[in-house]
Motif scaffolding. Sequence first.
Motif, PDB file in Angstrom:
ATOM      1  N   SER A 140      10.749 -15.475  -4.199  1.00  0.00           N
ATOM      2  CA  SER A 140       9.819 -15.036  -5.254  1.00  0.00           C
ATOM      3  C   SER A 140       8.733 -14.067  -4.759  1.00  0.00           C
ATOM      4  O   SER A 140       8.333 -13.175  -5.521  1.00  0.00           O
ATOM      5  CB  SER A 140       9.195 -16.243  -5.971  1.00  0.00           C
ATOM      6  OG  SER A 140       8.425 -17.006  -5.084  1.00  0.00           O
ATOM      7  N   LEU A 171       4.842 -15.646 -10.985  1.00  0.00           N
ATOM      8  CA  LEU A 171       6.117 -16.078 -10.396  1.00  0.00           C
ATOM      9  C   LEU A 171       5.935 -17.206  -9.382  1.00  0.00           C
ATOM     10  O   LEU A 171       6.845 -17.495  -8.610  1.00  0.00           O
ATOM     11  CB  LEU A 171       6.817 -14.886  -9.727  1.00  0.00           C
ATOM     12  CG  LEU A 171       7.279 -13.768 -10.651  1.00  0.00           C
ATOM     13  CD1 LEU A 171       7.886 -12.619  -9.842  1.00  0.00           C
ATOM     14  CD2 LEU A 171       8.299 -14.273 -11.672  1.00  0.00           C
ATOM     15  N   MET A 216      13.367 -15.520  -9.973  1.00  0.00           N
ATOM     16  CA  MET A 216      13.593 -15.869  -8.556  1.00  0.00           C
ATOM     17  C   MET A 216      15.011 -16.425  -8.352  1.00  0.00           C
ATOM     18  O   MET A 216      15.631 -16.208  -7.313  1.00  0.00           O
ATOM     19  CB  MET A 216      12.531 -16.866  -8.069  1.00  0.00           C
ATOM     20  CG  MET A 216      12.619 -18.236  -8.688  1.00  0.00           C
ATOM     21  SD  MET A 216      11.271 -19.315  -8.110  1.00  0.00           S
ATOM     22  CE  MET A 216      11.887 -20.928  -8.659  1.00  0.00           C
TER      23      MET A 216
END
Length: 366
Positions: A115, A305, A312
């Motif tokens: 991520s 995120l 991701m």
Amino acid sequence: MRTLGIETSCDETAVAVLDGDGRIEFALLSSQVETHAPFGGVVPEVASREHLKALPVLVDRALQSAGGPPELVAVTAGPGLVGALLVGVRYAAAFAWGRGVDFIAVDHLDGHRVSPFLDLDGGPARDAPAPVLGLVASGGHSAWYLTGAEGSIRLCRTRDDAAGETFDKVAKVLGLPYPGGPGVDRLARLGRASGTLFRQPRLKDGTHDFSFSGVKSAAIREVRARGLEGLGEDRVGQGGRDLMASFEAAVVRQLLKPAPEFVGEHRPVLITASGGVAANTLLRRELEAVGVALGVEVLLPPLGLTTDNAAMIARAGQLAWRRGRRDDPCRMDVNAREVWHPPGMRRQMERRRAREQGSIAPPGEC
Ligand code: KG4
Ligand code: ZN
């Protein structure tokens, strides 16, 4: 490979589409936080049913908004809540099989680890150099990993509660809504930490493993002793804010403590942090400072995120595909163990273990 990512391991139904360069074309998430809030935590059966309702709607929207049809489907297959995972895995497998596109089962933690390399402002994903030293700290996991070209190895982990779980449990006693980490973060920003209120645990086995149960119990004791139980964010006063600042600092100190030694030993070119707790203001600030002190670049995921998301998962799937992985949508299974191996790997792991122990390997390939 335009990739559809699906994530349903816990209480967020998330769908994303990435183009071949890892650019996020579409990302949408349906949160179940309000559904679970009255219970003070995630109710697994309710989570599965909510995923079942939300997933087809989100995927339809993704297909309408993306730049083209997906050529690869990546789905979280573990670890997580079994019922919740099953909804995502079966949906994704049926989608891939029905459209005749490639299919990859992704480890949720691989997703968190990639991520930091994603961009929420429309840029392509950054290529990961090697080796990377990465902290994953979420509601279910807290561990440091070393990731190289061959994959990741875990350097240390929590022996009991995860860092996010520790925040959630203390926050609940204080009367903050679930998940409690953001509320603790907000209170701590207005408080002054005492470095002596919470002692750091000492594990006698020489590992860098974490233990958060001591600081959790001590913080809950303090909340009760100071008459702060159930007061909620607006009524805990300066005493509550100071207490949360001390508690947060104790958790963050423990998470970051092994970093200098791991850097000295493994010489990473990059340090990352990911997972829900990587949204924590103090952790982000302190990790940046560690990077500066050690002369290693620190890369943190965009705030959007840090918690569970499907971008991701799509990216981890793309990288696995590039390494040659393909999974069979007709033979997929899921399990919710902490250690999760992709399909086909499980038998290989058993064989390797059997070889190492000098016993007879189980017959046949998976
Ligand atoms: O990664 P994630 O969305 O789900 C899991 O895979 O567990 O992480 C959720 C966790 C929760 O425990 C939540 O309290 C924590 O991340 N969290 C935070 C913050 N934002 C979310 N903890 C501390 N500070 C924050 N700002
Ligand atoms: Zn997660």
